[in-house]
Design a protein around this motif. Structure first.
Motif, short mmCIF file in Angstrom:
data_model
loop_
_atom_site.label_atom_id
_atom_site.label_comp_id
_atom_site.label_asym_id
_atom_site.label_seq_id
_atom_site.Cartn_x
_atom_site.Cartn_y
_atom_site.Cartn_z
N LEU A 31 0.83 -1.21 0.00
CA LEU A 31 0.00 0.00 0.00
C LEU A 31 0.87 1.25 0.00
O LEU A 31 0.60 2.21 -0.75
N LEU A 32 1.90 1.28 0.82
CA LEU A 32 2.79 2.44 0.88
C LEU A 32 3.44 2.72 -0.48
O LEU A 32 3.46 3.86 -0.95
N MET A 33 3.94 1.68 -1.11
CA MET A 33 4.63 1.85 -2.38
C MET A 33 3.65 2.15 -3.51
O MET A 33 4.00 2.81 -4.49
N SER A 34 2.41 1.67 -3.37
CA SER A 34 1.42 1.86 -4.43
C SER A 34 0.89 3.28 -4.48
O SER A 34 0.28 3.68 -5.48
N LEU A 35 1.10 4.06 -3.43
CA LEU A 35 0.63 5.44 -3.45
C LEU A 35 1.28 6.24 -4.57
O LEU A 35 0.65 7.13 -5.16
#
Length: 415
Positions: free
Chosen positions: A23-27
């Motif tokens: 989720l963090l990287m997908s932002l």
């Protein structure tokens, strides 16, 4: 090999960690792909000339994101991975709101640039966190699992952006990004452990930072994989930059653009899942070296189709889907190989490697996107050129030998 680097009170499990890191990287992916369907409307509202200038909404963020990745690594090696992530998330929320409220195209681009720059920590710190706990093929497996989850975002982001735009207008796309980052921030604050150990903390000292970054970059075992990844990702960024024009206009997909774009991108998620299952059995080098050779072959087919079947979407879709699928066997494996020698300076290594990957890829992608001439030919030749150069760089790092499987780093850890 898994490291017990995190505190004993850690309660987060592997599955939750994979989803949270994804989720963090997908932002960043959401900030890039979520507004692709809105580019025409944004350009029209701000009176931007038709053509390739609208691509700046994407390419400015990509360039700034690459530049911004140079800074967080040193702070992540000194103060920890979690504080860097929290600051990046807070900045992401603030500038998403500023973009949503902007009334001028230049102001919007400046805000996008600052958002991308400060969000660099979302690419650097999570990779360093994973390197704190894993190495070699195990890290490649973990990165593939993360990639399989976060790649879902580019698949669904254009459709999500289009849905939000139709319901409430393009500005609400950025409000949605702010909300997603706020949720990620709350989850991170409550659940994510700190993985930096006391013995691996570095000082905030310019000579130390420069030394660590130099060691992380100018390591022969790593540099070919770092620059090679930059070229391959750059080709994909070129696709992202020109996708709305290439698919929606040249191939005539029109309103089906989000479906076509998402369908081809979905293949990366599938291949990352497959890679996570096979990489510990065959090794990151064997899998990725095979992948880059096949990528070159498919790119040759892309060139043939662009010359002889120009405008035929039924040739383009399966070939593009195959190219993107092959990236699932390249990105995570190349990244884990490049990080393998740097257990005690993982933050600095992740920072400088992410910078060269992302900034270099953004530059390559911008050049490819701006070369769009109403046909698929420039993009097809770019795919072939980038993949051949990537193979040559891998051969340099491997001293001319492919398909080796190593049980220990090619170089000793940096003292």
């Amino acid at each position: 090999m898994e490291y017990a680097a995190s505190p004993p009170e850690q309660a987060i499990g592997r599955r939750e960690l994979v989803v949270l890191i994804a989720l963090l990287m997908s932002l960043n992916a959401l900030a890039i792909d979520g507004m692709l369907p809105a580019l025409d409307e944004i350009a029209h509202e701000f009176g931007v000339a038709a053509g390739n200038q609208r691509q700046l909404i994407v390419s400015v963020y990509l360039l700034a994101n690459g530049i911004g990745s140079l800074v967080p690594g040193a702070f992540a090696d000194r103060y920890g991975r979690k504080p860097v992530i929290m600051i990046a998330l807070a900045s992401y929320v603030v500038f998403s709101i500023i973009v949503a409220l902007s009334g001028d195209f230049t102001v919007m681009l400046i805000a996008r640039g600052l958002q991308g720059m400060l969000a660099g920590g979302l690419m650097v710190a999570p990779v360093a966190l994973i390197r704190d706990r894993y190495e070699g093929d195990q890290m490649a497996r973990m990165m593939s699992m993360v990639s399989a989850v976060f790649i879902i975002m580019p698949v669904i982001a254009p459709s999500m952006g289009q849905a939000v735009m139709l319901l409430a207008g393009w500005r609400w796309i950025f409000v949605s990004l702010a909300m997603a980052a706020a949720i990620a921030g709350l989850w991170t604050w409550i659940r994510l452990p700190e993985t930096l150990t006391e013995e691996n903390r570095q000082t905030i000292d310019v000579p130390v930072i420069v030394r660590n970054m130099k060691a992380a970059l100018f390591n022969r075992a790593s540099i070919g994989y770092v620059v090679g990844t930059s070229l391959l990702i750059g080709a994909v960024f070129g696709y992202v930059n020109s996708a709305q024009q290439l698919i929606g206009e040249h191939f005539g997909a029109g309103s089906w653009f989000p479906v076509v774009f998402g369908g081809t991108a979905a293949m990366m998620a599938v291949s990352n899942i497959v890679n996570s299952r096979i990489v510990t059995r065959f090794g990151a080098r064997r899998v990725s070296h095979t992948g880059v050779l096949i990528f070159i072959a498919v790119s040759c087919a892309q060139v043939w189709a662009a010359i002889n079947r120009d405008g035929d979407i039924y040739w383009f879709i399966p070939l593009m889907a195959t190219n993107l699928a092959l990236l699932g066997f390249l990105g995570a494996n190349f990244g884990s190989i490049a990080m393998q020698p740097f257990a005690n300076i993982a933050g600095a290594a992740s920072s400088v490697q992410t910078f060269f990957r992302m900034f270099g890829a953004a530059m390559v992608g911008m050049v490819i996107g701006q070369s769009y001439d109403g046909t698929a030919r420039p993009f097809a030749f770019a795919l072939l050129t980038c993949s051949v150069l990537a193979l040559l760089l891998v051969l340099y790092s491997e001293k001319g030998r492919l398909f080796r499987r190593l049980n220990k780093p090619l170089q000793p850890h940096v003292p």
